[in-house]
Design an enzyme around this catalytic site. Structure first.
Site, short mmCIF file in Angstrom:
data_model
loop_
_atom_site.label_atom_id
_atom_site.label_comp_id
_atom_site.label_asym_id
_atom_site.label_seq_id
_atom_site.Cartn_x
_atom_site.Cartn_y
_atom_site.Cartn_z
N LYS A 231 20.11 -28.01 46.08
CA LYS A 231 21.04 -29.07 45.64
C LYS A 231 21.58 -29.78 46.87
O LYS A 231 22.28 -29.18 47.69
CB LYS A 231 22.20 -28.45 44.84
CG LYS A 231 23.32 -29.44 44.51
CD LYS A 231 24.55 -28.74 43.94
CE LYS A 231 25.74 -29.69 43.84
NZ LYS A 231 26.98 -29.00 43.39
N ASP A 236 30.63 -35.16 47.05
CA ASP A 236 30.89 -35.16 45.61
C ASP A 236 32.31 -35.60 45.34
O ASP A 236 33.26 -34.83 45.50
CB ASP A 236 30.64 -33.77 45.02
CG ASP A 236 30.82 -33.74 43.51
OD1 ASP A 236 30.80 -34.83 42.90
OD2 ASP A 236 30.97 -32.65 42.95
N LYS A 243 37.45 -35.92 41.11
CA LYS A 243 38.13 -34.71 41.52
C LYS A 243 39.53 -35.04 42.05
O LYS A 243 39.75 -36.13 42.60
CB LYS A 243 37.37 -34.02 42.65
CG LYS A 243 36.02 -33.44 42.30
CD LYS A 243 35.38 -32.85 43.54
CE LYS A 243 34.00 -32.29 43.27
NZ LYS A 243 34.05 -31.04 42.49
N ASP A 254 28.89 -29.84 49.72
CA ASP A 254 28.21 -29.77 48.43
C ASP A 254 26.70 -29.93 48.57
O ASP A 254 25.98 -29.84 47.57
CB ASP A 254 28.78 -30.80 47.46
CG ASP A 254 28.74 -30.32 46.02
OD1 ASP A 254 28.69 -29.10 45.80
OD2 ASP A 254 28.75 -31.16 45.10
N ASP A 313 31.24 -34.65 36.92
CA ASP A 313 31.43 -33.72 38.04
C ASP A 313 30.52 -32.50 37.91
O ASP A 313 30.52 -31.64 38.79
CB ASP A 313 32.90 -33.28 38.11
CG ASP A 313 33.25 -32.64 39.45
OD1 ASP A 313 32.52 -32.90 40.44
OD2 ASP A 313 34.23 -31.89 39.52
N GLU A 315 27.32 -32.60 38.29
CA GLU A 315 26.17 -33.41 38.71
C GLU A 315 25.08 -32.59 39.38
O GLU A 315 23.91 -32.98 39.40
CB GLU A 315 26.62 -34.54 39.63
CG GLU A 315 26.79 -34.17 41.10
CD GLU A 315 27.83 -33.07 41.36
OE1 GLU A 315 27.62 -32.28 42.30
OE2 GLU A 315 28.83 -33.00 40.62
N ARG A 317 23.66 -29.73 38.62
CA ARG A 317 22.61 -29.26 37.71
C ARG A 317 21.71 -30.40 37.25
O ARG A 317 20.56 -30.19 36.88
CB ARG A 317 23.25 -28.54 36.52
CG ARG A 317 24.11 -29.41 35.63
CD ARG A 317 25.10 -28.62 34.81
NE ARG A 317 26.18 -28.10 35.64
CZ ARG A 317 27.18 -27.37 35.19
NH1 ARG A 317 27.25 -27.07 33.89
NH2 ARG A 317 28.12 -26.93 36.00
#
Length: 467
Positions: A231, A236, A243, A254, A313, A315, A317
């Site tokens: 990933k 993010d 967030k 991230d 949020d 995102e 996956r």
């Protein structure tokens, strides 16, 4: 030998001859202290007792100089050789050259090198790490290779998002590919739509730096196939489900899953494991603009399954599911993905253990055992199938995020499992960041589960055991 980092080569563990006057290092445990003291001079015994040295782990004391003997530091330890054994010493000891008086394990030596790590791209350190001079050996060479990959992982994660956007992550991958003679291709921007990677595109289309799928391949095409997936969310914001500022502060990390996967690929290639390696990194910045994807949108994934966006949020996956579907097309023997995916996993196992999900017991057990052996802890969590009901959508095949606050790490793993088509698969939901300073593990970006997986792969494939 030098441990080369992503930023600047530094030497913390070397096979060069020690400089004249190098200080000897001796480990003395609390249990062995009395016996050790009996072998010393009266002056030395008084000196040790006066300074309160008890053999406490990581404590150190420079002994009185003695004619005809090299200067010596004694260091406390708990008689267990792991990363902690020497991990605090590079900055606890005065700068200079040191030589061991005992034979230390590969893991202890690795702790020394990892404890000497500093991220210095944006600052000049005012404190040099001590240098340990050791006898050349295959174990030392392997230790340096592992340390170099860990340094790479840490440096990538510690780099601020302004300098580690998807294009920068691709450039770092290209450097690794060039070093090992691997092939590399990228699918970028609107090319993602043409190729069917619509979820990667959706997550990254609002950012100025184009999203991309990075594809590295190396090794004998006839060898057992292992595919790593990372990933690579380079920052993010949470997207339109933005967030809070406190949760956004460390989101440069991230892309930590991509850093683990790339560092592991680097180590596999450096050690020339007899596998056909593929590395897939789904890289994007989850930003906010007029064309950001929205809650309620429905996206057709690369697999053809449709996904309703419950939360922008969630995102990670989304980008992973396209990469996992691509990975299955070659039917590799093993797929391993790494992701900083959920806060729920941190609630379950904390920040210092990697949550592991797997659809095959023997693979999970092998990785867990390897992690224990190399001081890289992982903990298996269940793929509880009954929780799939929480991913049900009324307008699409599934939602990307369960509305329930419970079992968030499990439902995220179940979402990913839907895209691996029953193939052997391991998923890591990890922190990729040290929240405090520990021996060999300074605060900041961290390689987590990487060494555990490498140990399992090395045991499995170097021995030719692929059952």
């Amino acid at each position: 030998m030098t441990v080369a980092t992503y930023q600047t080569p530094v030497v913390h563990l070397t096979t060069d001859a020690p400089a004249p006057g190098a200080t000897a290092l001796t480990l003395v445990s609390a249990a062995a202290l009395s016996d050790w003291l009996e072998q010393q001079s009266a002056d030395q015994r008084h000196w040790v007792e006066a300074n309160g040295f008890t053999g406490k782990p990581a404590s150190a004391l420079r002994l009185l100089p003695e004619d005809g003997k090299a200067p010596t530091h004694i260091v406390g330890w708990n008689e267990r050789e792991n990363l902690d054994t020497l991990g605090a010493l590079p900055y606890a000891l005065p700068p200079g050259a040191y030589t061991p008086t005992q034979s230390w394990s590969e893991l202890a030596l690795l702790g020394w090198v990892l404890g000497a790590y500093k991220f210095s791209r944006y600052t000049t350190s005012d404190r040099a790490a001590a240098t340990l001079h050791v006898t050349p050996s295959a174990a030392v060479t392997r230790t340096l290779a592992i340390a170099e990959s860990v340094y790479l992982c840490r440096d990538l994660i510690n780099t601020p998002a302004a300098d580690m956007l998807p294009s920068d992550l691709a450039a770092a991958t290209e450097r690794v590919a060039e070093r090992h003679g691997a092939s590399l291709s990228q699918t970028c921007g609107d090319e993602l739509l043409e190729a069917g990677y619509r979820t990667i595109h959706a997550v990254g289309r609002a950012a100025s730096d184009a999203p991309r799928l990075i594809d590295l391949q190396w090794g004998d095409p006839e060898a057992p196939k292992v595919t790593l997936v990372g990933k690579g969310i380079c920052f993010d914001s949470g997207g339109l489900d933005i967030k809070p500022s406190s949760a956004m502060r460390t989101m440069k990390k991230d892309m930590g899953g991509a850093a683990q996967a790339l560092a592991l690929a680097d180590l596999i290639m450096a050690q020339k494991l007899p596998i056909r390696l593929r590395l897939l990194i789904a890289a994007a910045e989850n930003a906010i603009s007029g064309n950001a994807f929205r809650p309620g949108d429905v996206i057709t994934t690369y697999s053809g399954r449709t996904v309703e966006i419950d939360n922008t949020d969630a995102e990670g996956r989304l980008v992973l599911c396209d990469a996992l579907s691509l990975a299955t097309e070659e039917s590799p023997e093993l797929i391993v993905d790494f992701a900083t995916l959920t806060g729920s996993a941190r609630s379950a196992v904390g920040t210092e253990i990697s949550a592991m999900f797997a659809n095959r017991d023997d693979i999970a057990e092998a990785i867990a055992a390897a992690g224990e052996a190399v001081d890289d802890p992982v903990w298996r969590m269940p793929l509880h199938q009954s929780y799939r009901v929480m991913l049900k959508s009324n307008v699409a095949d599934m939602v990307n995020s369960a509305p329930s606050p419970f079992a968030g790490a499990i439902t995220a793993a179940l979402y990913l499992e839907a895209f691996v088509d029953q193939q052997t698969w391991v998923h890591f939901d990890l922190m990729a960041y040290n929240t405090r300073n520990r021996p060999a593990r300074p605060e900041g970006g961290e390689a987590m589960a990487m060494r555990a997986v490498f140990g399992a792969l090395e045991a499995r494939y170097a021995a030719g055991n692929t059952a």
